[in-house]
Design a protein around this motif. Sequence first.
Motif, mmCIF file in Angstrom:
data_model
loop_
_atom_site.group_PDB
_atom_site.id
_atom_site.type_symbol
_atom_site.label_atom_id
_atom_site.label_comp_id
_atom_site.label_asym_id
_atom_site.label_seq_id
_atom_site.Cartn_x
_atom_site.Cartn_y
_atom_site.Cartn_z
ATOM 1 N N THR A 169 31.377 92.105 16.106
ATOM 2 C CA THR A 169 31.688 92.616 17.443
ATOM 3 C C THR A 169 31.892 91.386 18.309
ATOM 4 O O THR A 169 31.295 90.327 18.055
ATOM 5 C CB THR A 169 30.550 93.487 18.005
ATOM 6 N N TYR A 170 32.751 91.509 19.358
ATOM 7 C CA TYR A 170 33.140 90.337 20.140
ATOM 8 C C TYR A 170 32.917 90.574 21.630
ATOM 9 O O TYR A 170 32.909 91.709 22.108
ATOM 10 C CB TYR A 170 34.621 90.020 19.923
ATOM 11 N N ASP A 171 32.781 89.459 22.361
ATOM 12 C CA ASP A 171 32.768 89.582 23.811
ATOM 13 C C ASP A 171 34.208 89.517 24.327
ATOM 14 O O ASP A 171 35.156 89.432 23.549
ATOM 15 C CB ASP A 171 31.880 88.500 24.451
ATOM 16 N N LYS A 172 34.373 89.560 25.637
ATOM 17 C CA LYS A 172 35.719 89.604 26.216
ATOM 18 C C LYS A 172 36.510 88.329 25.967
ATOM 19 O O LYS A 172 37.745 88.341 25.999
ATOM 20 C CB LYS A 172 35.631 89.880 27.715
ATOM 21 N N ALA A 173 35.823 87.225 25.731
ATOM 22 C CA ALA A 173 36.499 85.955 25.489
ATOM 23 C C ALA A 173 36.844 85.753 24.019
ATOM 24 O O ALA A 173 37.461 84.754 23.661
ATOM 25 C CB ALA A 173 35.630 84.797 25.970
ATOM 26 N N GLY A 174 36.475 86.709 23.167
ATOM 27 C CA GLY A 174 36.812 86.607 21.754
ATOM 28 C C GLY A 174 35.775 85.900 20.905
ATOM 29 O O GLY A 174 36.072 85.500 19.774
ATOM 30 N N ASN A 200 39.816 85.476 16.064
ATOM 31 C CA ASN A 200 38.911 85.133 17.162
ATOM 32 C C ASN A 200 38.225 83.789 16.929
ATOM 33 O O ASN A 200 38.327 83.201 15.853
ATOM 34 C CB ASN A 200 37.870 86.241 17.350
ATOM 35 N N SER A 259 41.021 84.271 25.854
ATOM 36 C CA SER A 259 40.714 85.547 25.227
ATOM 37 C C SER A 259 41.902 86.092 24.454
ATOM 38 O O SER A 259 41.919 87.250 24.076
ATOM 39 C CB SER A 259 40.287 86.565 26.299
ATOM 40 N N GLU A 260 42.898 85.299 24.201
ATOM 41 C CA GLU A 260 44.078 85.756 23.489
ATOM 42 C C GLU A 260 43.704 86.076 22.050
ATOM 43 O O GLU A 260 42.954 85.357 21.424
ATOM 44 C CB GLU A 260 45.144 84.662 23.515
ATOM 45 N N GLN A 261 44.255 87.157 21.506
ATOM 46 C CA GLN A 261 43.948 87.576 20.151
ATOM 47 C C GLN A 261 44.942 86.958 19.169
ATOM 48 O O GLN A 261 45.638 87.651 18.434
ATOM 49 C CB GLN A 261 43.971 89.114 20.060
ATOM 50 N N GLN A 296 33.843 77.057 26.848
ATOM 51 C CA GLN A 296 32.999 78.181 27.224
ATOM 52 C C GLN A 296 31.544 77.762 27.068
ATOM 53 O O GLN A 296 31.257 76.617 26.721
ATOM 54 C CB GLN A 296 33.289 79.379 26.327
#
Length: 264
Positions: free
Chosen positions: A236-241, A196, A23-25, A34
Motif C-alpha cells: 500500500t502506498y502514500d500519496k507520494a508513491g 513506485n 507522485s508520478e506513477q 521527501q
Amino acid sequence: MKNRFLPAMLLFGVVALSSCEKSEQESVTPELQQSTISQVLAESSKVTSYNFAGQVVTQINHYDKESGELESFEKFERDAKGKLTKVTTHAGTNQSLLSEQVYTYATDGTLEKTTSTYYNNSKVEYSTYATYSYKEDKTLEKKSVFEGTGDKAKAKSYTTYEALPNGNYTEEKQHVIDDKGKAKLFSTTTYSYDSNHNPFYEFAEPGTASSPNNIIAANTTVNGTGKSYKYTYSYTYDKAGYPLTQTVVKPNGKRETYTYMYTK
C-alpha cells in the motif's frame, strides 16, 4: 531458500526498501527530497524495528517472537558523508560480538570491498570478503566472494547482475566455485518491479536491493534440479508513491507484513 529481501536486511544487503519526492506513477530514480524512512515494524518476524537518525541507521533489534526478549542486535557506523563503514552484530544476552563487517569504497564513491569476520566466544571462527565491479553506468556487474584473508583466501562464488536503463536489477546469476577453481552456475533469479519509490534506494548494498522501484516478484531457479522458489510482494502506498506496508508471500505460502514509518 533464504528470503534476501526482508526489509531489515535490505539496509546493506536484503529485500527491498529505500526514498524520494514526486507522485508520478512511472519508473523514476528517487531524489531523496521527501522525509526519510524512520522505522519498519514486522508483523511476526524477529526483526521488530530499526531506527534511523536522519539517514543514519544506529541499531537494528531482533526479538524472539514468543518471549519478546532481545535475541541480538546490530550496530551501524557511518563516515562524515553518511556512507556505511562498519556493522557489528551482538548477542542480546551478554552483548558479546558475533560478527563484524567493514566496508571500503573506491575514490568514485562506489562500494569496493566488504570484509566479514565471524566470532565464537570472542575468538575468530572464520573470515570472508567480497569485491564489487561495475559497468560504465555504475550499475553493479559482479560480486565475488572469497573465504579467508590475504594470500590464503579462496574464491567461493560470484554473482553477476543485469539491470534495466532505469536502474532496476532484473536478473542475478550465482555461480559456485569448486576446490579446483571451476565455476558452475548454481541459480538464476529474476525480478519484476512496481513503478513506485523504493524507500531504501540510497541505503541498500549495490544490487537488487538498491533498485529505484519496489520488487513485486522474485523467482529463483536452482540449476540442474528443476526446483524454483517464488516470492511475491504487494504494497500500500502514500500519496507520494512511498510504500506504507509491504506483504511478502513466501514459496511455502506463508506471508509476512511490514509497516513503514517516515520522519516528518
